[in-house]
Design a protein around this motif. Sequence first.
Motif, PDB file in Angstrom:
ATOM      1  N   ALA A 115      -5.540  15.042 -26.461  1.00  0.00           N
ATOM      2  CA  ALA A 115      -5.710  15.178 -25.014  1.00  0.00           C
ATOM      3  C   ALA A 115      -5.288  13.915 -24.264  1.00  0.00           C
ATOM      4  CB  ALA A 115      -7.165  15.539 -24.704  1.00  0.00           C
ATOM      5  N   ALA A 119      -2.280  13.821 -21.546  1.00  0.00           N
ATOM      6  CA  ALA A 119      -2.602  13.500 -20.148  1.00  0.00           C
ATOM      7  C   ALA A 119      -1.727  12.339 -19.658  1.00  0.00           C
ATOM      8  CB  ALA A 119      -4.079  13.154 -20.021  1.00  0.00           C
ATOM      9  N   SER A 123       1.022  12.295 -16.553  1.00  0.00           N
ATOM     10  CA  SER A 123       0.353  11.691 -15.394  1.00  0.00           C
ATOM     11  C   SER A 123       1.340  11.128 -14.374  1.00  0.00           C
ATOM     12  CB  SER A 123      -0.589  10.566 -15.842  1.00  0.00           C
ATOM     13  OG  SER A 123       0.157   9.485 -16.367  1.00  0.00           O
ATOM     14  N   ILE A 157      -6.960   5.177 -19.947  1.00  0.00           N
ATOM     15  CA  ILE A 157      -7.239   6.611 -20.220  1.00  0.00           C
ATOM     16  C   ILE A 157      -8.698   6.747 -20.636  1.00  0.00           C
ATOM     17  CG2 ILE A 157      -6.509   8.687 -21.458  1.00  0.00           C
ATOM     18  CD1 ILE A 157      -4.004   7.141 -22.333  1.00  0.00           C
ATOM     19  N   TYR A 159     -11.985   9.687 -21.440  1.00  0.00           N
ATOM     20  CA  TYR A 159     -12.486  11.050 -21.586  1.00  0.00           C
ATOM     21  C   TYR A 159     -13.783  11.104 -20.787  1.00  0.00           C
ATOM     22  CZ  TYR A 159      -9.397  12.088 -25.588  1.00  0.00           C
ATOM     23  OH  TYR A 159      -8.314  12.327 -26.393  1.00  0.00           O
ATOM     24  N   CYS A 184      -6.913  15.234 -15.394  1.00  0.00           N
ATOM     25  CA  CYS A 184      -6.301  16.403 -16.039  1.00  0.00           C
ATOM     26  C   CYS A 184      -7.422  17.297 -16.547  1.00  0.00           C
ATOM     27  CB  CYS A 184      -5.434  15.988 -17.224  1.00  0.00           C
ATOM     28  SG  CYS A 184      -4.153  14.836 -16.760  1.00  0.00           S
ATOM     29  N   ARG A 185      -7.455  18.514 -16.044  1.00  0.00           N
ATOM     30  CA  ARG A 185      -8.535  19.448 -16.425  1.00  0.00           C
ATOM     31  C   ARG A 185      -7.965  20.577 -17.280  1.00  0.00           C
ATOM     32  NH1 ARG A 185     -11.798  24.037 -14.696  1.00  0.00           N
ATOM     33  NH2 ARG A 185     -10.244  24.912 -13.314  1.00  0.00           N
ATOM     34  N   LEU A 187      -6.465  20.965 -20.188  1.00  0.00           N
ATOM     35  CA  LEU A 187      -5.086  20.850 -20.670  1.00  0.00           C
ATOM     36  C   LEU A 187      -4.750  21.952 -21.669  1.00  0.00           C
ATOM     37  CD1 LEU A 187      -5.114  16.988 -21.155  1.00  0.00           C
ATOM     38  CD2 LEU A 187      -3.494  18.232 -19.709  1.00  0.00           C
ATOM     39  N   GLU A 192      -5.599  25.159 -16.563  1.00  0.00           N
ATOM     40  CA  GLU A 192      -5.089  23.777 -16.567  1.00  0.00           C
ATOM     41  C   GLU A 192      -4.726  23.359 -15.142  1.00  0.00           C
ATOM     42  OE1 GLU A 192      -1.736  23.536 -19.156  1.00  0.00           O
ATOM     43  OE2 GLU A 192      -1.403  21.417 -18.736  1.00  0.00           O
ATOM     44  N   TYR A 194      -4.200  19.536 -12.400  1.00  0.00           N
ATOM     45  CA  TYR A 194      -4.206  18.072 -12.244  1.00  0.00           C
ATOM     46  C   TYR A 194      -4.640  17.729 -10.845  1.00  0.00           C
ATOM     47  CZ  TYR A 194      -1.105  19.341 -15.923  1.00  0.00           C
ATOM     48  OH  TYR A 194      -0.599  19.957 -17.035  1.00  0.00           O
ATOM     49  N   VAL A 216      -9.616  14.696 -18.772  1.00  0.00           N
ATOM     50  CA  VAL A 216      -9.111  13.362 -19.111  1.00  0.00           C
ATOM     51  C   VAL A 216      -8.799  12.687 -17.784  1.00  0.00           C
ATOM     52  CG1 VAL A 216      -7.372  12.002 -20.324  1.00  0.00           C
ATOM     53  CG2 VAL A 216      -8.046  14.234 -21.240  1.00  0.00           C
ATOM     54  N   VAL A 218      -6.870   9.530 -16.025  1.00  0.00           N
ATOM     55  CA  VAL A 218      -5.880   8.474 -16.236  1.00  0.00           C
ATOM     56  C   VAL A 218      -5.845   7.626 -14.972  1.00  0.00           C
ATOM     57  CG1 VAL A 218      -3.522   7.952 -16.986  1.00  0.00           C
ATOM     58  CG2 VAL A 218      -4.551  10.143 -17.616  1.00  0.00           C
TER      59      VAL A 218
END
Length: 228
Positions: A115, A119, A123, A157, A159, A184-185, A187, A192, A194, A216, A218
């Motif tokens: 993940a 991400a 990104s 990055i 989590y 990022c949801r 993925l 999915e 962003y 995730v 970023v």
Amino acid sequence: MKNKLYIVATPIGNLGDISKRIADTLSEVDFICCEDTRVTGNLLKHLKITKELISFNAKSETKKIGYVIERIKKGESCALVSDAGTPGISDPGIRLVNTAINEFIEVVGIPGPNAAILALSISGLPTESFVFEGFIPQKKGRQKKLKELAEEKRTIILYESVYRIEKLLNELSEYMPERFVVVCRELTKKFEEYWRGFPSQLIDEMESKTVKGEFVVVIASLGWKEKE
Ligand code: SAM
């Protein structure tokens, strides 16, 4: 395949991400160590593979390492998987890998989904150098970690779980309001999406969004500006 430990990545949502090599390895090893036998059982069912599963998670890791290593040394091959993604990355496995190396067992990596790297790669933020922090502490040490991260120059990055994503964005707006963030949801999954913007913008936008699933986060490198 004898006497080998395979570290096998598995999908983070989309079963279409199983490569031929991932499937072949899971089908050919003698047994599989996995976090949750139900989760890996479902994956194997999808692949039409029947295989011995050994529960190997954060709680049982210490107790099971010796047993797994003995079996590999006696001639069997083992695949280590986690519930999703790459084993050892915010998941159990590294101690097994370490022990195997110390026991002169060949460790073979079978790459696949992760993940954090996925991400980062989508990104649009700088990728030349980055730091992966996984889950930051939930309570004790959280503020200290956030202060440290505010000083970090590289792309970061993280989590974060659904229970703390809103809290994290609030904390980012306090500790690093100037840094651009990409959330990022889900993925590779059906929902999915962003979220891109500065922490305060994302907090405002969250009201109209579905806050469910896996995330995730970023964070852009220090000084990075959109449309550079
Ligand atoms: N080993 C996994 C990997 O390689 O990515 C990570 C395991 S960690 C226990 C689980 C966390 O990874 C989730 O809470 C979330 O932060 C992130 N994650 C895993 N799958 C995801 C997905 N499909 N979309 C967004 N984040 C995901």
